[in-house]
Design a protein around this motif. Sequence first.
Motif, PDB file in Angstrom:
ATOM      1  N   CYS A  28       0.854  -1.190   0.000  1.00 17.05           N
ATOM      2  CA  CYS A  28       0.000   0.000   0.000  1.00 17.05           C
ATOM      3  C   CYS A  28       0.892   1.242   0.000  1.00 17.05           C
ATOM      4  CB  CYS A  28      -0.895   0.021   1.234  1.00 17.05           C
ATOM      5  SG  CYS A  28      -2.061  -1.354   1.327  1.00 17.05           S
ATOM      6  N   GLY A  29       0.592   2.173  -0.864  1.00 18.48           N
ATOM      7  CA  GLY A  29       1.397   3.381  -0.854  1.00 18.48           C
ATOM      8  C   GLY A  29       1.298   4.167  -2.135  1.00 18.48           C
ATOM      9  N   GLY A  30       2.339   4.984  -2.379  1.00 22.95           N
ATOM     10  CA  GLY A  30       2.293   5.977  -3.430  1.00 22.95           C
ATOM     11  C   GLY A  30       2.953   5.568  -4.725  1.00 22.95           C
ATOM     12  N   SER A  31       3.135   6.576  -5.578  1.00 24.08           N
ATOM     13  CA  SER A  31       3.673   6.385  -6.921  1.00 24.08           C
ATOM     14  C   SER A  31       5.180   6.588  -6.923  1.00 24.08           C
ATOM     15  CB  SER A  31       3.042   7.401  -7.889  1.00 24.08           C
ATOM     16  OG  SER A  31       1.643   7.391  -7.801  1.00 24.08           O
ATOM     17  N   PRO A  32       5.965   5.589  -7.273  1.00 23.61           N
ATOM     18  CA  PRO A  32       7.421   5.774  -7.332  1.00 23.61           C
ATOM     19  C   PRO A  32       7.797   6.852  -8.356  1.00 23.61           C
ATOM     20  CG  PRO A  32       6.834   3.446  -7.421  1.00 23.61           C
ATOM     21  CD  PRO A  32       5.574   4.214  -7.620  1.00 23.61           C
ATOM     22  N   HIS A  33       8.765   7.683  -8.003  1.00 18.94           N
ATOM     23  CA  HIS A  33       9.214   8.744  -8.888  1.00 18.94           C
ATOM     24  C   HIS A  33      10.555   9.255  -8.378  1.00 18.94           C
ATOM     25  CE1 HIS A  33       7.201  10.844  -5.590  1.00 18.94           C
ATOM     26  NE2 HIS A  33       7.951  11.904  -5.867  1.00 18.94           N
ATOM     27  N   LEU A  34      11.152  10.163  -9.125  1.00 16.05           N
ATOM     28  CA  LEU A  34      12.372  10.839  -8.672  1.00 16.05           C
ATOM     29  C   LEU A  34      12.255  12.320  -8.939  1.00 16.05           C
ATOM     30  CD1 LEU A  34      13.919  11.645 -11.479  1.00 16.05           C
ATOM     31  CD2 LEU A  34      15.020   9.437 -11.254  1.00 16.05           C
ATOM     32  N   HIS A  35      13.134  13.080  -8.308  1.00 17.89           N
ATOM     33  CA  HIS A  35      13.303  14.501  -8.595  1.00 17.89           C
ATOM     34  C   HIS A  35      14.663  14.690  -9.249  1.00 17.89           C
ATOM     35  CE1 HIS A  35       9.697  15.656  -6.418  1.00 17.89           C
ATOM     36  NE2 HIS A  35      10.044  14.747  -5.518  1.00 17.89           N
ATOM     37  N   GLU A 134      -9.561  10.341  -8.121  1.00 15.72           N
ATOM     38  CA  GLU A 134      -9.015   9.174  -7.420  1.00 15.72           C
ATOM     39  C   GLU A 134      -8.678   8.057  -8.387  1.00 15.72           C
ATOM     40  OE1 GLU A 134     -10.298   5.763  -4.182  1.00 15.72           O
ATOM     41  OE2 GLU A 134     -11.185   7.753  -4.029  1.00 15.72           O
ATOM     42  N   ALA A 135      -9.565   7.797  -9.346  1.00 15.53           N
ATOM     43  CA  ALA A 135      -9.310   6.723 -10.314  1.00 15.53           C
ATOM     44  C   ALA A 135      -8.059   7.011 -11.131  1.00 15.53           C
ATOM     45  CB  ALA A 135     -10.523   6.560 -11.228  1.00 15.53           C
ATOM     46  N   ALA A 136      -7.873   8.269 -11.530  1.00  9.98           N
ATOM     47  CA  ALA A 136      -6.694   8.627 -12.325  1.00  9.98           C
ATOM     48  C   ALA A 136      -5.429   8.519 -11.488  1.00  9.98           C
ATOM     49  CB  ALA A 136      -6.850  10.037 -12.884  1.00  9.98           C
ATOM     50  N   ALA A 137      -5.491   8.945 -10.220  1.00  7.77           N
ATOM     51  CA  ALA A 137      -4.322   8.862  -9.345  1.00  7.77           C
ATOM     52  C   ALA A 137      -3.928   7.409  -9.103  1.00  7.77           C
ATOM     53  CB  ALA A 137      -4.605   9.567  -8.020  1.00  7.77           C
ATOM     54  N   ARG A 138      -4.910   6.535  -8.925  1.00 13.61           N
ATOM     55  CA  ARG A 138      -4.607   5.110  -8.728  1.00 13.61           C
ATOM     56  C   ARG A 138      -4.024   4.497  -9.997  1.00 13.61           C
ATOM     57  NH1 ARG A 138      -8.775   2.287  -4.583  1.00 13.61           N
ATOM     58  NH2 ARG A 138      -7.397   0.568  -5.128  1.00 13.61           N
ATOM     59  N   ARG A 140      -2.269   5.998 -12.414  1.00 12.14           N
ATOM     60  CA  ARG A 140      -0.886   6.404 -12.657  1.00 12.14           C
ATOM     61  C   ARG A 140       0.041   5.780 -11.613  1.00 12.14           C
ATOM     62  NH1 ARG A 140      -0.392  12.881 -11.102  1.00 12.14           N
ATOM     63  NH2 ARG A 140      -0.453  12.609  -8.827  1.00 12.14           N
ATOM     64  N   ARG A 141      -0.452   5.602 -10.364  1.00  3.99           N
ATOM     65  CA  ARG A 141       0.353   4.905  -9.354  1.00  3.99           C
ATOM     66  C   ARG A 141       0.673   3.496  -9.807  1.00  3.99           C
ATOM     67  NH1 ARG A 141      -1.038   2.163  -4.480  1.00  3.99           N
ATOM     68  NH2 ARG A 141      -2.536   1.119  -5.853  1.00  3.99           N
ATOM     69  N   ASP A 142      -0.320   2.789 -10.315  1.00  2.00           N
ATOM     70  CA  ASP A 142      -0.108   1.410 -10.739  1.00  2.00           C
ATOM     71  C   ASP A 142       0.859   1.321 -11.916  1.00  2.00           C
ATOM     72  OD1 ASP A 142      -1.831   0.595  -8.741  1.00  2.00           O
ATOM     73  OD2 ASP A 142      -3.555   0.342 -10.069  1.00  2.00           O
ATOM     74  N   LEU A 143       0.766   2.275 -12.841  1.00  2.63           N
ATOM     75  CA  LEU A 143       1.689   2.280 -13.979  1.00  2.63           C
ATOM     76  C   LEU A 143       3.110   2.579 -13.507  1.00  2.63           C
ATOM     77  CD1 LEU A 143       1.768   1.970 -17.069  1.00  2.63           C
ATOM     78  CD2 LEU A 143       1.501   4.462 -17.228  1.00  2.63           C
ATOM     79  N   ALA A 144       3.261   3.491 -12.550  1.00  2.00           N
ATOM     80  CA  ALA A 144       4.586   3.796 -12.008  1.00  2.00           C
ATOM     81  C   ALA A 144       5.165   2.595 -11.264  1.00  2.00           C
ATOM     82  CB  ALA A 144       4.518   5.009 -11.088  1.00  2.00           C
ATOM     83  N   VAL A 145       4.325   1.867 -10.530  1.00  2.00           N
ATOM     84  CA  VAL A 145       4.798   0.673  -9.828  1.00  2.00           C
ATOM     85  C   VAL A 145       5.259  -0.386 -10.822  1.00  2.00           C
ATOM     86  CG1 VAL A 145       4.062  -1.266  -8.383  1.00  2.00           C
ATOM     87  CG2 VAL A 145       3.462   1.058  -7.727  1.00  2.00           C
ATOM     88  N   GLU A 146       4.576  -0.493 -11.951  1.00  2.00           N
ATOM     89  CA  GLU A 146       4.990  -1.461 -12.983  1.00  2.00           C
ATOM     90  C   GLU A 146       6.418  -1.189 -13.443  1.00  2.00           C
ATOM     91  OE1 GLU A 146       3.872  -2.521 -17.630  1.00  2.00           O
ATOM     92  OE2 GLU A 146       2.310  -1.669 -16.334  1.00  2.00           O
ATOM     93  N   GLY A 147       6.711   0.069 -13.764  1.00  2.00           N
ATOM     94  CA  GLY A 147       8.072   0.406 -14.185  1.00  2.00           C
ATOM     95  C   GLY A 147       9.073   0.270 -13.058  1.00  2.00           C
ATOM     96  N   TYR A 148       8.652   0.645 -11.858  1.00  2.00           N
ATOM     97  CA  TYR A 148       9.519   0.563 -10.681  1.00  2.00           C
ATOM     98  C   TYR A 148       9.951  -0.872 -10.405  1.00  2.00           C
ATOM     99  CZ  TYR A 148      10.366   0.297  -5.593  1.00  2.00           C
ATOM    100  OH  TYR A 148      10.878   0.022  -4.348  1.00  2.00           O
ATOM    101  N   GLN A 149       9.022  -1.803 -10.520  1.00  2.00           N
ATOM    102  CA  GLN A 149       9.341  -3.209 -10.228  1.00  2.00           C
ATOM    103  C   GLN A 149      10.431  -3.729 -11.164  1.00  2.00           C
ATOM    104  OE1 GLN A 149       8.557  -4.209  -7.452  1.00  2.00           O
ATOM    105  NE2 GLN A 149       6.505  -5.077  -7.289  1.00  2.00           N
ATOM    106  N   ALA A 150      10.386  -3.310 -12.427  1.00  2.00           N
ATOM    107  CA  ALA A 150      11.427  -3.731 -13.368  1.00  2.00           C
ATOM    108  C   ALA A 150      12.779  -3.157 -12.972  1.00  2.00           C
ATOM    109  CB  ALA A 150      11.043  -3.301 -14.784  1.00  2.00           C
ATOM    110  N   LEU A 151      12.816  -1.886 -12.547  1.00  2.00           N
ATOM    111  CA  LEU A 151      14.068  -1.268 -12.110  1.00  2.00           C
ATOM    112  C   LEU A 151      14.615  -1.963 -10.868  1.00  2.00           C
ATOM    113  CD1 LEU A 151      13.126   2.515 -12.460  1.00  2.00           C
ATOM    114  CD2 LEU A 151      14.428   1.126 -14.084  1.00  2.00           C
ATOM    115  N   ARG A 152      13.734  -2.260  -9.926  1.00  2.00           N
ATOM    116  CA  ARG A 152      14.156  -2.894  -8.678  1.00  2.00           C
ATOM    117  C   ARG A 152      14.686  -4.306  -8.944  1.00  2.00           C
ATOM    118  NH1 ARG A 152      10.384  -3.913  -3.258  1.00  2.00           N
ATOM    119  NH2 ARG A 152      11.714  -5.535  -2.368  1.00  2.00           N
TER     120      ARG A 152
END
Length: 248
Positions: A28-35, A134-138, A140-152
């Motif tokens: 449970c949590g947010g959208s992975p990202h960087l600055h 809320e639907a849009a935020a969820r 984009r979070r899920d799409l970011a997690v998809e890319g994040y999992q590959a990086l991890r």
Amino acid sequence: MVMDAPLPGGIGLSHLSAYEWEAADGVCGGSPHLHLACTEAYVVTGGRGAVQTLSVADGYRETPLEPGVIAWFTPGTVHRMVNGDGLRVTVLMQNGGLPEAGDAVFTFPPEVLADPAAYAAAAALPAKEGPEAEAAARKRRDLAVEGYQALRTALADGDDGPLRAFHEAAARLVASKADAWRDRWREGALAAAERTGRHLTALAAGDAAHLAEGGVRSAGPTRHGGYGMCGRREEYELPGTTLPYYGE
């Protein structure tokens, strides 16, 4: 009259309540990202959780978060806020105004990062509040997690190539904004530092004239419960940070 002035050092500030939405990996949590140009700090004020980070230097790390902890991460560090139980943080952001101007890139899959129009569509929120937001935020979070999992996964296998490629893709996405960011930095954080230099020069000469300009300012949230990158966000309009922002 009190001068219109930014927060100390030209920082940005917001308050977050971490998302309770469960992602595909059960977290449970947010959208992975960087600055790309700003160091960010979490000051934990309530609840429990963690921040997961990916970096070339440190690989994958998970830092526990509980009241009293301060965790901060420098540009290029992918971060994902994880909600354990009612996690709440105050976010301090270097270079107030830059995040509002777009200094953040989600860890979307490479094909989305390679297409600026596709990235913009995936990152956007069509509304500020309500079920559509809320639907849009969820999503984009899920799409970011998809890319994040590959990086991890790649980092766990000793391969930092995908993370470096993500850094390069992120830099390409924001390259056209860098000159405008420089102007914001000059007007905000740099101006604050230079003002201190002038004050020190004056004090060394026994000149106290600037002290007569002292005063107090205050501000409250201009919108409650905005959908940020990491959680529901208390949003402020402060000098140097007045653009709409759906970050952190």
